[in-house]
Each structure stands twice: as structure tokens, then as C-alpha cells.
Motif scaffolding. Structure first.
Motif, PDB file in Angstrom:
ATOM      1  N   LEU A 244       0.921  -1.206   0.240  1.00 19.92           N
ATOM      2  CA  LEU A 244      -0.103  -0.005   0.047  1.00 19.92           C
ATOM      3  C   LEU A 244       0.624   1.272  -0.024  1.00 19.92           C
ATOM      4  CD1 LEU A 244      -2.439  -1.184   2.587  1.00 19.92           C
ATOM      5  CD2 LEU A 244      -2.830  -1.321   0.159  1.00 19.92           C
ATOM      6  N   ARG A 245       0.329   2.224  -0.817  1.00 21.70           N
ATOM      7  CA  ARG A 245       1.239   3.404  -0.733  1.00 21.70           C
ATOM      8  C   ARG A 245       0.872   4.364   0.228  1.00 21.70           C
ATOM      9  NH1 ARG A 245       4.068   5.797  -4.831  1.00 21.70           N
ATOM     10  NH2 ARG A 245       3.106   4.122  -6.560  1.00 21.70           N
ATOM     11  N   TRP A 246       1.558   5.189   0.720  1.00 19.99           N
ATOM     12  CA  TRP A 246       1.497   6.425   1.809  1.00 19.99           C
ATOM     13  C   TRP A 246       2.453   7.230   1.511  1.00 19.99           C
ATOM     14  CZ3 TRP A 246       2.550   6.327   7.539  1.00 19.99           C
ATOM     15  CH2 TRP A 246       4.191   5.993   7.717  1.00 19.99           C
ATOM     16  N   ASP A 247       2.443   8.457   2.173  1.00 22.87           N
ATOM     17  CA  ASP A 247       3.329   9.575   1.911  1.00 22.87           C
ATOM     18  C   ASP A 247       3.857   9.819   3.131  1.00 22.87           C
ATOM     19  OD1 ASP A 247       1.411  10.943   3.485  1.00 22.87           O
ATOM     20  OD2 ASP A 247       0.961  12.337   2.113  1.00 22.87           O
ATOM     21  N   GLY A 248       3.645   9.075   4.178  1.00 18.11           N
ATOM     22  CA  GLY A 248       4.391   9.280   5.485  1.00 18.11           C
ATOM     23  C   GLY A 248       3.993  10.422   6.391  1.00 18.11           C
ATOM     24  N   ARG A 249       2.909  11.167   5.842  1.00 18.56           N
ATOM     25  CA  ARG A 249       2.608  12.373   6.564  1.00 18.56           C
ATOM     26  C   ARG A 249       1.251  12.553   6.655  1.00 18.56           C
ATOM     27  NH1 ARG A 249       5.708  14.172   2.433  1.00 18.56           N
ATOM     28  NH2 ARG A 249       3.801  15.073   1.464  1.00 18.56           N
ATOM     29  N   THR A 250       0.209  12.052   5.879  1.00 20.99           N
ATOM     30  CA  THR A 250      -1.273  12.047   6.214  1.00 20.99           C
ATOM     31  C   THR A 250      -1.854  10.905   6.037  1.00 20.99           C
ATOM     32  OG1 THR A 250      -1.415  12.469   3.518  1.00 20.99           O
ATOM     33  CG2 THR A 250      -1.122  14.483   4.800  1.00 20.99           C
ATOM     34  N   LEU A 251      -3.117  10.799   6.472  1.00 20.75           N
ATOM     35  CA  LEU A 251      -3.983   9.725   6.710  1.00 20.75           C
ATOM     36  C   LEU A 251      -4.535   9.527   5.256  1.00 20.75           C
ATOM     37  CD1 LEU A 251      -6.190  10.275   9.863  1.00 20.75           C
ATOM     38  CD2 LEU A 251      -4.431   8.378   9.456  1.00 20.75           C
ATOM     39  N   GLY A 252      -4.868   8.288   4.940  1.00 21.31           N
ATOM     40  CA  GLY A 252      -5.171   7.963   3.582  1.00 21.31           C
ATOM     41  C   GLY A 252      -5.920   6.430   3.562  1.00 21.31           C
ATOM     42  N   PRO A 253      -6.097   5.608   2.324  1.00 24.24           N
ATOM     43  CA  PRO A 253      -6.644   4.389   2.426  1.00 24.24           C
ATOM     44  C   PRO A 253      -5.884   3.586   3.116  1.00 24.24           C
ATOM     45  CG  PRO A 253      -6.879   5.734   0.181  1.00 24.24           C
ATOM     46  CD  PRO A 253      -6.261   6.454   1.042  1.00 24.24           C
ATOM     47  N   TRP A 254      -4.575   3.619   3.161  1.00 22.89           N
ATOM     48  CA  TRP A 254      -3.896   2.803   3.918  1.00 22.89           C
ATOM     49  C   TRP A 254      -4.128   2.632   5.163  1.00 22.89           C
ATOM     50  CZ3 TRP A 254      -1.275   4.235   8.321  1.00 22.89           C
ATOM     51  CH2 TRP A 254      -1.268   5.993   8.435  1.00 22.89           C
ATOM     52  N   ALA A 255      -4.745   3.497   5.662  1.00 22.55           N
ATOM     53  CA  ALA A 255      -4.892   3.431   7.364  1.00 22.55           C
ATOM     54  C   ALA A 255      -6.160   2.423   7.776  1.00 22.55           C
ATOM     55  CB  ALA A 255      -5.297   5.017   7.937  1.00 22.55           C
ATOM     56  N   GLU A 256      -6.865   2.183   6.580  1.00 22.14           N
ATOM     57  CA  GLU A 256      -8.045   0.990   6.856  1.00 22.14           C
ATOM     58  C   GLU A 256      -7.191  -0.335   7.095  1.00 22.14           C
ATOM     59  OE1 GLU A 256     -10.000   0.948   3.357  1.00 22.14           O
ATOM     60  OE2 GLU A 256     -10.665   2.910   3.327  1.00 22.14           O
ATOM     61  N   THR A 257      -5.733  -0.486   6.809  1.00 28.26           N
ATOM     62  CA  THR A 257      -5.346  -1.747   7.360  1.00 28.26           C
ATOM     63  C   THR A 257      -5.020  -1.820   8.725  1.00 28.26           C
ATOM     64  OG1 THR A 257      -3.757  -3.457   6.553  1.00 28.26           O
ATOM     65  CG2 THR A 257      -2.928  -1.196   6.569  1.00 28.26           C
ATOM     66  N   ILE A 258      -4.760  -0.705   9.419  1.00 28.16           N
ATOM     67  CA  ILE A 258      -4.670  -0.490  10.861  1.00 28.16           C
ATOM     68  C   ILE A 258      -5.552  -1.206  11.618  1.00 28.16           C
ATOM     69  CG2 ILE A 258      -4.071   1.041  12.718  1.00 28.16           C
ATOM     70  CD1 ILE A 258      -1.650   0.859  10.767  1.00 28.16           C
ATOM     71  N   ASP A 259      -7.116  -0.751  11.274  1.00 29.16           N
ATOM     72  CA  ASP A 259      -8.166  -1.258  11.837  1.00 29.16           C
ATOM     73  C   ASP A 259      -8.266  -2.768  11.817  1.00 29.16           C
ATOM     74  OD1 ASP A 259     -10.679  -1.545  13.114  1.00 29.16           O
ATOM     75  OD2 ASP A 259     -11.170   0.376  11.989  1.00 29.16           O
ATOM     76  N   GLY A 260      -8.112  -3.629  13.065  1.00 25.09           N
ATOM     77  CA  GLY A 260      -8.092  -4.933  12.986  1.00 25.09           C
ATOM     78  C   GLY A 260      -6.703  -5.645  12.810  1.00 25.09           C
ATOM     79  N   SER A 261      -5.978  -4.991  12.881  1.00 25.99           N
ATOM     80  CA  SER A 261      -4.444  -5.423  12.829  1.00 25.99           C
ATOM     81  C   SER A 261      -4.119  -5.755  14.065  1.00 25.99           C
ATOM     82  CB  SER A 261      -3.642  -4.595  12.252  1.00 25.99           C
ATOM     83  OG  SER A 261      -3.642  -4.478  10.856  1.00 25.99           O
ATOM     84  N   ASP A 262      -3.207  -6.872  14.479  1.00 26.83           N
ATOM     85  CA  ASP A 262      -2.876  -7.381  15.606  1.00 26.83           C
ATOM     86  C   ASP A 262      -1.683  -6.435  16.033  1.00 26.83           C
ATOM     87  OD1 ASP A 262      -4.615  -9.414  15.844  1.00 26.83           O
ATOM     88  OD2 ASP A 262      -3.292 -10.598  14.558  1.00 26.83           O
ATOM     89  N   VAL A 263      -0.833  -6.089  15.087  1.00 29.04           N
ATOM     90  CA  VAL A 263       0.481  -5.476  15.389  1.00 29.04           C
ATOM     91  C   VAL A 263       0.700  -4.514  14.309  1.00 29.04           C
ATOM     92  CG1 VAL A 263       2.839  -5.857  15.962  1.00 29.04           C
ATOM     93  CG2 VAL A 263       1.395  -7.661  16.441  1.00 29.04           C
ATOM     94  N   VAL A 264       1.404  -3.244  14.768  1.00 30.03           N
ATOM     95  CA  VAL A 264       1.724  -2.258  13.917  1.00 30.03           C
ATOM     96  C   VAL A 264       3.133  -2.070  14.235  1.00 30.03           C
ATOM     97  CG1 VAL A 264       1.789   0.098  13.316  1.00 30.03           C
ATOM     98  CG2 VAL A 264      -0.391  -1.104  13.335  1.00 30.03           C
ATOM     99  N   ILE A 265       4.116  -2.115  13.222  1.00 27.19           N
ATOM    100  CA  ILE A 265       5.710  -1.952  13.264  1.00 27.19           C
ATOM    101  C   ILE A 265       6.003  -0.785  12.380  1.00 27.19           C
ATOM    102  CG2 ILE A 265       7.902  -2.828  13.172  1.00 27.19           C
ATOM    103  CD1 ILE A 265       6.764  -5.753  13.550  1.00 27.19           C
ATOM    104  N   ASN A 266       6.495   0.280  12.833  1.00 16.60           N
ATOM    105  CA  ASN A 266       6.532   1.487  12.074  1.00 16.60           C
ATOM    106  C   ASN A 266       8.215   1.815  12.120  1.00 16.60           C
ATOM    107  OD1 ASN A 266       6.512   3.973  10.522  1.00 16.60           O
ATOM    108  ND2 ASN A 266       6.175   5.011  12.347  1.00 16.60           N
ATOM    109  N   LEU A 267       8.668   1.587  10.808  1.00 10.83           N
ATOM    110  CA  LEU A 267      10.147   1.502  10.637  1.00 10.83           C
ATOM    111  C   LEU A 267      10.587   2.633   9.770  1.00 10.83           C
ATOM    112  CD1 LEU A 267      10.763  -2.165   9.751  1.00 10.83           C
ATOM    113  CD2 LEU A 267      11.039  -1.346  11.816  1.00 10.83           C
ATOM    114  N   ALA A 268       9.557   3.719   9.312  1.00 11.33           N
ATOM    115  CA  ALA A 268       9.659   4.762   8.385  1.00 11.33           C
ATOM    116  C   ALA A 268      10.782   5.654   8.954  1.00 11.33           C
ATOM    117  CB  ALA A 268       8.395   5.348   7.973  1.00 11.33           C
ATOM    118  N   GLY A 269      11.626   6.155   7.758  1.00  7.39           N
ATOM    119  CA  GLY A 269      12.505   7.326   8.074  1.00  7.39           C
ATOM    120  C   GLY A 269      13.381   7.275   6.978  1.00  7.39           C
TER     121      GLY A 269
END
Length: 306
Positions: A29-54
Motif C-alpha cells: 500500500l502507498r502512503w506519503d508518511g505524513r497524512t492519513l489515507g486509504p492505507w490507514a484502513e489496514t490498521i483497523d483490525g491488525s494485531d500489530v503495527v511496526i513502524n520503521l519509516a524514516g
């Protein structure tokens, strides 16, 4: 590190969704690393989020690049927090990447999470090193301030992750060693924290499973060692008998040619995994010479396959 986790977790049977600025495969899924978008839907219901962006730290530390490092980390942590806060079924745990660079440049004592000294203002170091510490502090602060009461939060203060993957830090250091450039830099007394890629994945899954751990955790092998000894072991493992020493000014020239920065080589990060050891995690790779041997064997095997 994202590739390492993706491979291992997928092979273990987990469903992994990759959110990235540059999707290259189906399902990413594409995101810009700054704003909410369709990608955020995958957060809902996920067990774990690992953010490595930078933004990569392998660059010249110009004012523009330092600002990009700061913004990319703080903005991505903020928007991940917003996505979790908006989820009807938020993840159980949010693992947020941080860095061992947050600790002070020192040689005399190790940094664990309880007694380690946060960096900034150390004498006799370039002042822009303070900005690297501020990046790490703001990165963690953005996760801490996120309003996500149903999601446990852990900040991964990671050392250099050693893997045989092309383009990683181990690949780069082994290349230098084979060129005969893997000797002591500026005396070689500065400590280099490291963690084997298998232990990095194991520690990550350990932190996912342990619902009693929150806050910063050092992801580093328990035996950091001076750069001189670190590179000596790597040269031995890679069959490179000679390692030419380099003064500080020689390192500056080399970093300029390679479009990198000497902080990565000169800052002493004597970081140890206090919380992991206290909570029962056991490392498979505790000593660098043996880990280097194993990584070199894997690297040679992968090169033969390709």
C-alpha cells in the motif's frame, strides 16, 4: 529491516501488509508518511503495527538532510498514531523504530534503558551530533504523546542490524574490509553496538508476545565492542588479512566520497540490552566473531545463488 521482518514473519504464517512510499509488489500500500489515507484502513483490525519509516541516515549530514531525517520520522510516527487512534479495533501493540544513537557518546560505561545517559551537549564532539539525538528524542516523543490507550507502545532503540542482505550495513562493512580499509578509525576505541538479524527478528516477536513491556527497549547484542576489535573480527571472518588504519580526517574524506557521514563511524555507542535480558530474552548470537563468521557464510551462499 522491513525486508528482514517481512520475510521472516510471512514464512512463519503471519499475514503482513507493507505500507510504503514506493510500492513495488502486489499487496503493498502507498502512503506519503505524513497524512492519513486509504492505507490507514489496514490498521483497523491488525494485531500489530511496526513502524520503521524514516529517511536513510546513510547520507551527508547537511541541514537539508538532517531536517528530512527529523520530519520523516516525526511525521510518520504522528500519522501512525492518528490511524491507531481512529481505528475501531486498534492493534494490541505498536512497535515504533528508534535508535541507539539517542545515547551519549561515551567510552567508560554501558548504556542500558535504566541508567543510560541520553546524549546531547557532550564535549569535544561536533555540535550537529546533538541534532541526531534530538531526532531520536522527538521520534520517541511523538509515539508517547499519541492518544492510543488500547494499544501498548514500545520504542525500539536498535543498534546496527547485521544481515547478509545487499545494501545493508554488514554488506558495506564487509566490502570495506575486503578492500583493505577495515582498520581502526580515529584510534578505534569507539564502541559499535550491533545485533544479528535473527536476534533482531526474535527480539521483535518477543516484544510482541510480552504484553507487560512498554516504553524504550534496546535492541542490541549484550557485547558491544570497540570499532578496532569489531573490524578485526570482520576481517578475519571475511579473509581480509590487512586493515589499513584511518585518521579522523581520512575518515572525513572517505565519508564525503561515499556521500555518508563520520558520525556513523566515530560516535561511541556502548549500548546493552538491559530490559531484554531482565525479562528473559536469550540471544542466539552474543559474540561478534562467531556472528561475523555466520554472516559471511550466509553472504557467500547468497552470492553463489545469484
Amino acid at each position: 529491516m522491513g525486508g528482514i521482518l517481512n520475510r521472516t514473519l510471512t514464512a512463519a504464517g503471519h499475514e503482513v501488509v507493507v505500507v510504503t512510499r514506493r510500492p513495488t509488489q502486489d499487496g503493498e500500500l502507498r502512503w506519503d508518511g505524513r497524512t492519513l489515507g486509504p492505507w490507514a484502513e489496514t490498521i483497523d483490525g491488525s494485531d500489530v503495527v511496526i513502524n520503521l519509516a524514516g529517511r536513510s541516515v546513510s547520507c551527508r549530514y547537511t541541514e537539508q538532510n538532517l531536517r528530512a531525517m527529523m520530519d520523516s520520522r516525526v511525521d510518520s510516527a504522528r500519522v501512525v498514531g492518528e490511524a491507531i487512534a481512529a481505528a475501531r479495533r486498534p492493534p494490541q501493540v505498536w512497535l515504533q523504530m528508534s535508535t541507539a544513537t539517542i545515547y551519549a557518546h561515551r567510552f567508560d560505561a554501558p548504556h542500558d534503558e535504566a541508567t543510560g545517559v541520553i546524549g546531547g551537549g557532550e564535549p569535544d564532539v561536533p555540535r550537529y551530533w546533538d541534532f541526531s539525538v534530538e531526532i531520536a528524542k522527538n521520534w520517541e516523543r511523538e509515539q508517547q504523546r499519541a492518544q492510543t490507550p488500547r494499544t501498548r507502545k514500545v520504542a525500539l532503540r536498535s543498534a546496527m542490524v547485521m544481515s547478509p542482505d545487499r545494501g545493508g550495513v554488514f554488506d558495506y562493512l564487509l566490502w570495506l574490509a575486503r578492500l583493505g580499509l577495515g582498520g581502526p578509525v580515529a584510534g578505534g576505541d569507539q564502541y559499535m553496538p550491533w545485533i544479528h538479524d535473527h536476534d533482531f527478528v526474535r527480539a521483535t516477536t518477543f516484544l510482541i508476545d510480552r504484553d507487560d513491556i512498554t516504553g524504550p527497549v534496546n535492541l542490541a547484542a549484550p557485547t558491544p565492542l570497540p570499532q578496532r576489535a569489531f573490524m578485526h573480527a570482520l576481517r578475519k571472518a571475511g579473509g581480509a588479512p590487512v586493515g589499513l588504519p584511518a585518521t579522523k580526517w581520512m575518515a572525513e574524506i572517505g565519508a564525503f566520497v561515499l556521500r555518508s557521514d563520520t558520525e556513523l563511524l566515530l560516535k561511541s555507542r556502548r549500548v546493552v540490552p538491559g530490559r531484554l535480558l531482565e525479562t528473559g530474552f536469550t540471544f542466539d548470537h552474543t559474540h561478534w566473531p562467531q556472528a561475523a563468521d555466520e554472516l559471511v557464510r550466509r553472504a557467500r551462499h547468497e552470492r553463489r545463488r545469484t
